[in-house]
Design a protein around this motif. Structure first.
Motif, PDB file in Angstrom:
ATOM      1  N   LEU A 135       7.835  -9.004  16.758  1.00 40.41           N
ATOM      2  CA  LEU A 135       7.346  -7.898  15.941  1.00 40.41           C
ATOM      3  C   LEU A 135       8.330  -6.734  15.958  1.00 40.41           C
ATOM      4  O   LEU A 135       8.549  -6.071  14.946  1.00 40.41           O
ATOM      5  CB  LEU A 135       5.976  -7.452  16.464  1.00 40.41           C
ATOM      6  CG  LEU A 135       5.029  -6.867  15.443  1.00 40.41           C
ATOM      7  CD1 LEU A 135       4.934  -7.745  14.220  1.00 40.41           C
ATOM      8  CD2 LEU A 135       3.655  -6.687  16.065  1.00 40.41           C
ATOM      9  N   ARG A 177       3.922   2.645  27.999  1.00 44.22           N
ATOM     10  CA  ARG A 177       2.714   2.147  27.331  1.00 44.22           C
ATOM     11  C   ARG A 177       2.586   2.684  25.905  1.00 44.22           C
ATOM     12  O   ARG A 177       1.788   2.178  25.124  1.00 44.22           O
ATOM     13  CB  ARG A 177       1.468   2.468  28.163  1.00 44.22           C
ATOM     14  CG  ARG A 177       1.219   3.923  28.351  1.00 44.22           C
ATOM     15  CD  ARG A 177       0.309   4.189  29.544  1.00 44.22           C
ATOM     16  NE  ARG A 177       0.293   5.593  29.870  1.00 44.22           N
ATOM     17  CZ  ARG A 177      -0.676   6.418  29.503  1.00 44.22           C
ATOM     18  NH1 ARG A 177      -1.712   5.977  28.850  1.00 44.22           N
ATOM     19  NH2 ARG A 177      -0.621   7.691  29.806  1.00 44.22           N
ATOM     20  N   TRP A 178       3.337   3.726  25.567  1.00 39.07           N
ATOM     21  CA  TRP A 178       3.288   4.237  24.190  1.00 39.07           C
ATOM     22  C   TRP A 178       4.429   3.701  23.334  1.00 39.07           C
ATOM     23  O   TRP A 178       4.526   4.015  22.151  1.00 39.07           O
ATOM     24  CB  TRP A 178       3.314   5.770  24.173  1.00 39.07           C
ATOM     25  CG  TRP A 178       2.047   6.371  24.680  1.00 39.07           C
ATOM     26  CD1 TRP A 178       1.851   7.009  25.869  1.00 39.07           C
ATOM     27  CD2 TRP A 178       0.767   6.374  24.034  1.00 39.07           C
ATOM     28  NE1 TRP A 178       0.547   7.408  26.004  1.00 39.07           N
ATOM     29  CE2 TRP A 178      -0.149   7.024  24.891  1.00 39.07           C
ATOM     30  CE3 TRP A 178       0.291   5.861  22.807  1.00 39.07           C
ATOM     31  CZ2 TRP A 178      -1.488   7.202  24.573  1.00 39.07           C
ATOM     32  CZ3 TRP A 178      -1.047   6.044  22.488  1.00 39.07           C
ATOM     33  CH2 TRP A 178      -1.925   6.706  23.380  1.00 39.07           C
ATOM     34  N   ASP A 208       5.150   0.835  21.972  1.00 34.72           N
ATOM     35  CA  ASP A 208       4.763   0.083  20.774  1.00 34.72           C
ATOM     36  C   ASP A 208       4.177   0.986  19.705  1.00 34.72           C
ATOM     37  O   ASP A 208       4.416   0.790  18.519  1.00 34.72           O
ATOM     38  CB  ASP A 208       3.766  -1.014  21.144  1.00 34.72           C
ATOM     39  CG  ASP A 208       4.495  -2.262  21.608  1.00 34.72           C
ATOM     40  OD1 ASP A 208       5.607  -2.503  21.109  1.00 34.72           O
ATOM     41  OD2 ASP A 208       3.955  -2.979  22.466  1.00 34.72           O
ATOM     42  N   VAL A 209       3.407   1.985  20.150  1.00 40.21           N
ATOM     43  CA  VAL A 209       2.830   2.900  19.161  1.00 40.21           C
ATOM     44  C   VAL A 209       3.952   3.630  18.440  1.00 40.21           C
ATOM     45  O   VAL A 209       3.920   3.792  17.213  1.00 40.21           O
ATOM     46  CB  VAL A 209       1.862   3.897  19.834  1.00 40.21           C
ATOM     47  CG1 VAL A 209       1.431   4.962  18.853  1.00 40.21           C
ATOM     48  CG2 VAL A 209       0.662   3.153  20.378  1.00 40.21           C
ATOM     49  N   PHE A 246       5.711   1.100  16.020  1.00 38.28           N
ATOM     50  CA  PHE A 246       4.932   0.737  14.838  1.00 38.28           C
ATOM     51  C   PHE A 246       4.669   1.939  13.942  1.00 38.28           C
ATOM     52  O   PHE A 246       4.595   1.801  12.724  1.00 38.28           O
ATOM     53  CB  PHE A 246       3.625   0.055  15.227  1.00 38.28           C
ATOM     54  CG  PHE A 246       3.862  -1.258  15.899  1.00 38.28           C
ATOM     55  CD1 PHE A 246       4.742  -2.167  15.355  1.00 38.28           C
ATOM     56  CD2 PHE A 246       3.242  -1.574  17.094  1.00 38.28           C
ATOM     57  CE1 PHE A 246       5.002  -3.361  15.976  1.00 38.28           C
ATOM     58  CE2 PHE A 246       3.493  -2.776  17.722  1.00 38.28           C
ATOM     59  CZ  PHE A 246       4.374  -3.671  17.164  1.00 38.28           C
ATOM     60  N   SER A 247       4.554   3.118  14.542  1.00 40.67           N
ATOM     61  CA  SER A 247       4.410   4.306  13.700  1.00 40.67           C
ATOM     62  C   SER A 247       5.672   4.487  12.873  1.00 40.67           C
ATOM     63  O   SER A 247       5.610   4.822  11.691  1.00 40.67           O
ATOM     64  CB  SER A 247       4.167   5.551  14.551  1.00 40.67           C
ATOM     65  OG  SER A 247       3.093   5.343  15.409  1.00 40.67           O
ATOM     66  N   LEU A 297       7.617   2.138  11.929  1.00 41.49           N
ATOM     67  CA  LEU A 297       7.564   1.103  10.895  1.00 41.49           C
ATOM     68  C   LEU A 297       6.738   1.581   9.701  1.00 41.49           C
ATOM     69  O   LEU A 297       7.153   1.479   8.542  1.00 41.49           O
ATOM     70  CB  LEU A 297       6.949  -0.163  11.485  1.00 41.49           C
ATOM     71  CG  LEU A 297       6.654  -1.313  10.532  1.00 41.49           C
ATOM     72  CD1 LEU A 297       7.935  -1.969  10.082  1.00 41.49           C
ATOM     73  CD2 LEU A 297       5.756  -2.342  11.190  1.00 41.49           C
TER      74      LEU A 297
END
Lengths: 309, 670
Positions: free
Chosen positions: A241, A279-280, A282-283, A286-287, A289
Motif C-alpha cells: 500500500l 503509530r501515526w 500510516d495516517v 494515507f492522508s 495520498l
C-alpha cells in the motif's frame, strides 16, 4: 547521537526503504500505464518474492547471522537468490495476467480491479495455508562492515540495497527507452488501439509489463527481508500500500515518478516515525495520498489526460 | 402430486408483479417465524450476524452497484456508526459531573455516578433506539465531508482514496485511546433495552431488530432504485458525461449515494456493536471492506435482493457450513488415514474462499447470483421485420412554437478553444435564431464536435462567451446548461447501455421532474403522478419514430441496432423538453432510406417549433433541413450562407476536396 546524526541516520534508512518502495511502485506503474488497471495482486507478488529469496538463501545454507560464506561466493549466492526471486515472481505475474485478467480484456468497469483483489487474497491465503502464520527470520549474511558518517552509521546492507535498486531501475529505464519492446510499451501506454494497428502485439506488451513489474517486486521482496531481517505473509499489504501510494504520488503510469514517489514515501516513513510517532505514520502517508489525489490527481510528475467525449 | 407442485402451479400462473410480492411475503414470513420453529440460540445468532452484513451490503450496493462508485473503504462508515453508539453507551467517557449535564440527565442521555475520586462523573447512556438514526446521520455526514472533495475523481482514483480513508479510520480508532480505548476495545457497551427490559444475551430480540432494519433498508433501496434518483445513479454509473449532459447534477447525486450508503453502514455498526457489546479497531479493517464488496459482487451489483442473498450465503457459509464441512473432512481423513486432511480448517481459509469466489464470479458470472437487469425476451421475427410505420402528424407537449421567431436564441461570440498548442476553435462566432435550423459542416478535425462540447459545457473555452435565450451560459456545468433548454446527442452515441429504452429516455426527463430522495422513498401521490406522466410522455416521444422503438421499450439499449440507438438518443434529448436540439451527425451509420426517414422526422420537429443545430456530413440531409449552413475548417468559420450558396462556394470545395481539387482546376484553366 546528536539531532543531526539522527537525521542523517533516518535519511539513510529512508532512502533504503524508498528504494524498496520504488521497486514495487514500478510494477504498479508499468501495469497502470498500459492497462489503466490498479493491480492489487502486486501486493502479494512482492510478499511471495521475499519468501522465494529466503528459501534460495536457505538452500545455500545461509541462515541467521551466518558467516559461512564471504567474498565472491557470497556475492554469487545473493545474485542467484535475487535472480530466482525476480524470475519466479515474473512468471507468477505472467500467470496471474494470463489466467485471470486476459479473459476480462475489453470488459468495462471495475471487474478487472476486483479480480486482482481476489487474486491477492488467494496468494495471501495460500502462503498462509502452506507456510504457516509464524514470522520467518531472514538471514543477515553480510560482513558487519560499517562506515561512520558523523555519528550515523552506514552499513554494508544499505549499500547493497542501493546498488541493487539503482542497477534495476537503470536497467528498466534503458529497457523502456532503448529496446524495441520498450518502445512498444510506451506506444501502447499512449494509445493501445493505435499501437495494435501499427502491428504491436498488445497482449505481449501487457505480459512483458506484468513480468517486469512482478520481477521488480520480487527484488523488492528480497530487499525487505534483508532490511528488516524477517518476512511474513502480512508484509504484502502494508508495504504494498505504501509502494502504491508512492506510485500515485509520483504520477501513476510514470516510471521516473514511481522512483521519486518511492523515495519520498521512504523518507516520510522514517522521518515521521522520528518526529511524530510510528503509530501515526500510516495516517500521515494515507492522508498524503488523499491530498495528492484531490489536489493533483496526476501526481508530481504525471500529466492529466484531457477529457475525451 | 407433491405439495411443491400444488403450491407451484398458482405461483407460476401469477403475473410477474404479483409473483414478486408473493415471494416477498414468503421470505418475510420465513424470517418472522424462523426463531419460533428453530429454537437454537447459536443459529439465530449467526443469522442475526449475517443480516447485519446484509445491511452493509445493501448500503455498499447503492454506492457501488447503483451509482458505480467503487468504494474500497466502506467499513470505515461501519466503524463510525459502531463507535458512535459504543462510546456513548459505555463507560469510556467519564467527564466530571457538573450542572451542565443536568438537562442531558433529564433526557436520559447521561447518568450521574460516583467516580474514583471525590467528584461524581458522567456515565453516557445513549439509548440504542436514538443511536440508530444518530449513527446513520453521523456516518452520512462523514460520507459527505469525505466525499465532497474526492467524488470528482475518476473511478479508479476514487477507489484508492476510499482505500486510504478505510485505512485511516481504524488507525485513528486504535490510536485515539482516550475515546475508543484503542486496540483493547470498548468495554461494557450497553445492550439495547425496550420498555426497561434489557435485551441481554438472548439472540432472539437482536434477530428481530435486524430483520426489521434489513426489511426497512430493502424497502428504501427498492424505492430508490425505481425512482428518478435511482435512474440518475445508474445513468452516472453507465456514462457520467452523458448523465451530466442530460441534466443530472453529478456531484450532488454521487454525494447522495455516498451519504445514503454510509448511513446504512452507520446503522449496521450501531446494531453490530450493541449485539457484541464491544468494539475493536480490527472489526473494521480492509478485509471487512473487501468482504462486503465480495457480497455485493456475488449477489449481483445493483441487485437489491441479490446482495442480501450474497451476504447471507457468505456469512452462513462461514458460520454454518464450513465448520460442518471441516468436521466431515476430518472424519474422512481419519477414515482413510490421511493426516493432512485432518488438519485442514476450512473456517480459517474463508478468505481464500472469498478470493476464489471473487475471481470466479468476475470471470464467469459478472452479473452475480441475481442479476440486476433482467433480460427481456427478444422480439419475434414478425415484430423485427414489421413494415416501418411512418408517423406523419404528431404533436409533442412541451414543445411550443417559438414566441419570437428569428430572434437570436444561441449566440456564440469569439469562442476560442485550445488543446495544448492546438487551436481547435479560433474566435468562433455563430448565431442560431429562434425557430431556425443551422447546419454545421466541415471536414474531419475542423472543430465541429469541439463546438458542441464547448456549448454544452464539456470543454472549457479559453476565451469568448456563449449566451442562450439571453442568458450567459459560459462555464456552467453541463446539467445546468441542459436546464436552460439546450439538449444534445453525441457523435459516438452515449447511451446507458444496460438500461432499457424507457429508462434511457426517462433520464432525459430528469430535469423536468422534481421528486427527491425522501419523496421517492415515501412514494407520495404527487411523486407517483409525476412518474406516470413522465412515462406517458416518453411513450409519446417514442411514437414519433413509429414502430421503431415502441415495441422495444423494455429492451436494454445495448442490444439495439445502431440506427435505433441513434433514435433513442434523439428521444432522450427530446424528453428534456429543449428549445434547441443539438444533433451531432444524427444519420451516421444509417442507410439512405433510414436517413431520409429521420430527416423527415426532424423536419416535422422543426415545424412544431423546435430550433435545431445539426452537424451533418450528408449534404442532401443538410439541404433538406437547414435554413443556414456554416462551414468550419481548421477551427475557423470558412463561410456561412444558404445551403445552395455554400454548395457552390470555391473555398468550401477546396476545404472538402483539398489541394488536388485545386490542382485539377489549375490544370483545366491552363
Amino acid at each position: 547521537m546528536t539531532a543531526t546524526d539522527l537525521l542523517v541516520q533516518q535519511i539513510i534508512n529512508g532512502v533504503s526503504l524508498g528504494a524498496m518502495y520504488a521497486l514495487i511502485a514500478l510494477g504498479f506503474t508499468l501495469v497502470y500505464g498500459i492497462m489503466e488497471l490498479i493491480n492489487f495482486s502486486h501486493f502479494n507478488v512482492f510478499m511471495v518474492g521475499s519468501y522465494i529469496a529466503l528459501y534460495v538463501l536457505e538452500a545455500f545454507g545461509i541462515s541467521g547471522q551466518s558467516t559461512l560464506m564471504s567474498g565472491w561466493p557470497l556475492v554469487g549466492v545473493l545474485v542467484v537468490a535475487l535472480l530466482v526471486a525476480m524470475v519466479g515472481c515474473g512468471f507468477l505475474g505472467v500467470v496471474i495476467e494470463r489466467l485471470s485478467l486476459r479473459p476480462l480484456r475489453g470488459v468495462k468497469g471495475p471487474s478487472a480491479m476486483i479480480t486482482t483483489i481476489g487474486v491477492s487474497y488467494i496468494l495471501f491465503n495460500l502462503v498462509l495455508l502452506f507456510l504457516g502464520t509464524d514470522t520467518k527470520n531472514y538471514p543477515n549474511p553480510l560482513p558487519p562492515l560499517t562506515f561512520a558518517i558523523g555519528g550515523a552509521v552506514l552499513r554494508l546492507r544499505e549499500i547493497l540495497i542501493w546498488v541493487i535498486s539503482l542497477a534495476l531501475m537503470a536497467g528498466l529505464y534503458v529497457f523502456t527507452r532503448r529496446s524495441k519492446m520498450g518502445k512498444a510499451m510506451r506506444a501502447t501506454a499512449q494509445d493501445p488501439d493505435a499501437a495494435r494497428m501499427m502491428g504491436v502485439e498488445v497482449d505481449r506488451v501487457i505480459m512483458t509489463a506484468f513480468f517486469l513489474g512482478s520481477a521488480l517486486a520480487g527484488a523488492g521482496g528480497m530487499i525487505f527481508g534483508l532490511y528488516y531481517n524477517f518476512t511474513s505473509f502480512v508484509i504484502g499489504y502494508s508495504a504494498g500500500l505504501r509502494a502504491f501510494t508512492a506510485a500515485v504520488l509520483g504520477g501513476i503510469g510514470n516510471v521516473p515518478g514511481a522512483m521519486l514517489g518511492g523515495m519520498i514515501i521512504g523518507l516520510i516513513e522514517t522521518l515521521s516515525g522520528q518526529v511524530v510517532a510510528v503509530r501515526w505514520t500510516d495516517v500521515i502517508i494515507f492522508s498524503l495520498l488523499v491530498l495528492v489525489l484531490v489536489f493533483r490527481p496526476a501526481g508530481l510528475l504525471g500529466r492529466v489526460a484531457p477529457n475525451k467525449s | 402430486m407433491s405439495i411443491a407442485s400444488t403450491l407451484g402451479r398458482p405461483f407460476a400462473s401469477m403475473a410477474p408483479a404479483r409473483r414478486r410480492s408473493a415471494a416477498t411475503c414468503a421470505v418475510a414470513l420465513i424470517a418472522i417465524i424462523f426463531p419460533l420453529i428453530h429454537g437454537d440460540d447459536a443459529d439465530i445468532d449467526s443469522l442475526a450476524n449475517a443480516l447485519s452484513y446484509a445491511a452493509l451490503a445493501l448500503g455498499l450496493n447503492i454506492v457501488v452497484g447503483m451509482a458505480g462508485l467503487l468504494d474500497l473503504g466502506y467499513a470505515a462508515f461501519f466503524a463510525i456508526g459502531a463507535y458512535v453508539y459504543g462510546v456513548l453507551s459505555s463507560f469510556q467517557l467519564q467527564p466530571d459531573w457538573s450542572s451542565f449535564w443536568e438537562p442531558f440527565a433529564f433526557l436520559g442521555l447521561v447518568a450521574r455516578m460516583p467516580g474514583q475520586g471525590a467528584v461524581d462523573v458522567v456515565h453516557t447512556t445513549l439509548s440504542f433506539w436514538l443511536a440508530l438514526p444518530l449513527a446513520g446521520a453521523v456516518a452520512a455526514g462523514c460520507g459527505i465531508v469525505f466525499g465532497a472533495p474526492t467524488l470528482r475523481l475518476r473511478g479508479d482514483y476514487l477507489a484508492i482514496v476510499t482505500l486510504g480513508f478505510g485505512e485511516i479510520v481504524p488507525i485513528v480508532a486504535r490510536n485515539w485511546t482516550s475515546v475508543t480505548n484503542g486496540a483493547s476495545g470498548l468495554n461494557g457497551v450497553a445492550p439495547p433495552s425496550i420498555f426497561g427490559t434489557s435485551f441481554g444475551v438472548d439472540a432472539t430480540p437482536y434477530y428481530y431488530v435486524i430483520v426489521a432494519l434489513v426489511a426497512a433498508l430493502i424497502f428504501v433501496s427498492l424505492r430508490l432504485r425505481d425512482s428518478r434518483i435511482g435512474r440518475a445513479w445508474m445513468a452516472i454509473r453507465e456514462d457520467e458525461i452523458a448523465a451530466g449532459a442530460m441534466g443530472v447534477n453529478l456531484v450532488r447525486y454521487k454525494l447522495l449515494a455516498f451519504a445514503i450508503g454510509a448511513s446504512f453502514a452507520g446503522m449496521a455498526g450501531t446494531f453490530y456493536v450493541s449485539k457484541l457489546q464491544t468494539a475493536t479497531p480490527e472489526m473494521f479493517g480492509f478485509p471487512v471492506s473487501v468482504m462486503i464488496l465480495v457480497m455485493v459482487v456475488l449477489g449481483g451489483m445493483g441487485s437489491v435482493w441479490g446482495v442480501v442473498l450474497g451476504a447471507m450465503v457468505l456469512q452462513l457459509l462461514q458460520s454454518w457450513f464450513l465448520p460442518d464441512l471441516t468436521d466431515w473432512l476430518h472424519q474422512l481423513g481419519a477414515l482413510i488415514g490421511n493426516d493432512a486432511m485432518q488438519k485442514i480448517d476450512l473456517v480459517q481459509s474463508i478468505e481464500l474462499i472469498f478470493g476464489i469466489v471473487l475471481v470466479l464470479m468476475m470471470l464467469y458470472r459478472r452479473d452475480g447470483l441475481i442479476p440486476a437487469h433482467r433480460k427481456e425476451a427478444a422480439l419475434t421475427f414478425e415484430q423485427q421485420h414489421a413494415v416501418v410505420e411512418r408517423v406523419t402528424a404528431f404533436a409533442l407537449p412541451g414543445i411550443a412554437p417559438p414566441t419570437a421567431r428569428g430572434k437570436p436564441l444561441l449566440e456564440i461570440k469569439d469562442i476560442t478553444v485550445r488543446f495544448g498548442g492546438l487551436v481547435a476553435l479560433n474566435s468562433m462566432t455563430l448565431t442560431v435564431p429562434e425557430g431556425g435550423v443551422l447546419a454545421v459542416i466541415g471536414p474531419n478535425g475542423s472543430g465541429k464536435s469541439t463546438l458542441f462540447n464547448v456549448i454544452t459545457g464539456l470543454t472549457p473555452p479559453a476565451s469568448g462567451s456563449i449566451r442562450f435565450g439571453g442568458k450567459d451560459i459560459t462555464g456552467l456545468p453541463s446539467h445546468q446548461i441542459l436546464q436552460t433548454g439546450l439538449a444534445r446527442t453525441f457523435q459516438n452515441i452515449r447511451l446507458f447501455p444496460n438500461l432499457s429504452v424507457m429508462d434511457n429516455v426517462l433520464v432525459g426527463a430528469h430535469s423536468r421532474m422534481q421528486s427527491g430522495a425522501v419523496r421517492s422513498i415515501l412514494r407520495l401521490p404527487a411523486t407517483k403522478r409525476e412518474e406516470l406522466m413522465a412515462r406517458e410522455r416518453v411513450m409519446e416521444i417514442l411514437s414519433l419514430f413509429g414502430n421503431r422503438l415502441v415495441p422495444r421499450v423494455n429492451q436494454a439499449v445495448g442490444n439495439l441496432s445502431y440506427a435505433n440507438r441513434r433514435r433513442v438518443e434523439i428521444a432522450r434529448a427530446l424528453a428534456s423538453g429543449p428549445r434547441l436540439l443539438m444533433l451531432d451527425e444524427p444519420t451516421a451509420g444509417m442507410n439512405p432510406a433510414e436517413t431520409m426517414e429521420l430527416a423527415e422526422q426532424l423536419k416535422q420537429l422543426h415545424t412544431l417549433g423546435l430550433s435545431i443545430l445539426v452537424i451533418e456530413h450528408k449534404l442532401d440531409v443538410v439541404t433538406r433541413l437547414a435554413d443556414t449552413v456554416v462551414v468550419l475548417d481548421h477551427g475557423e468559420k470558412l463561410t456561412e450562407g444558404l445551403p445552395d450558396e455554400v454548395r457552390r462556394n470555391e473555398a468550401v470545395l477546396d476545404a472538402y476536396l483539398g489541394r488536388a481539387h485545386a490542382a485539377v482546376k489549375d490544370i483545366a484553366v491552363a
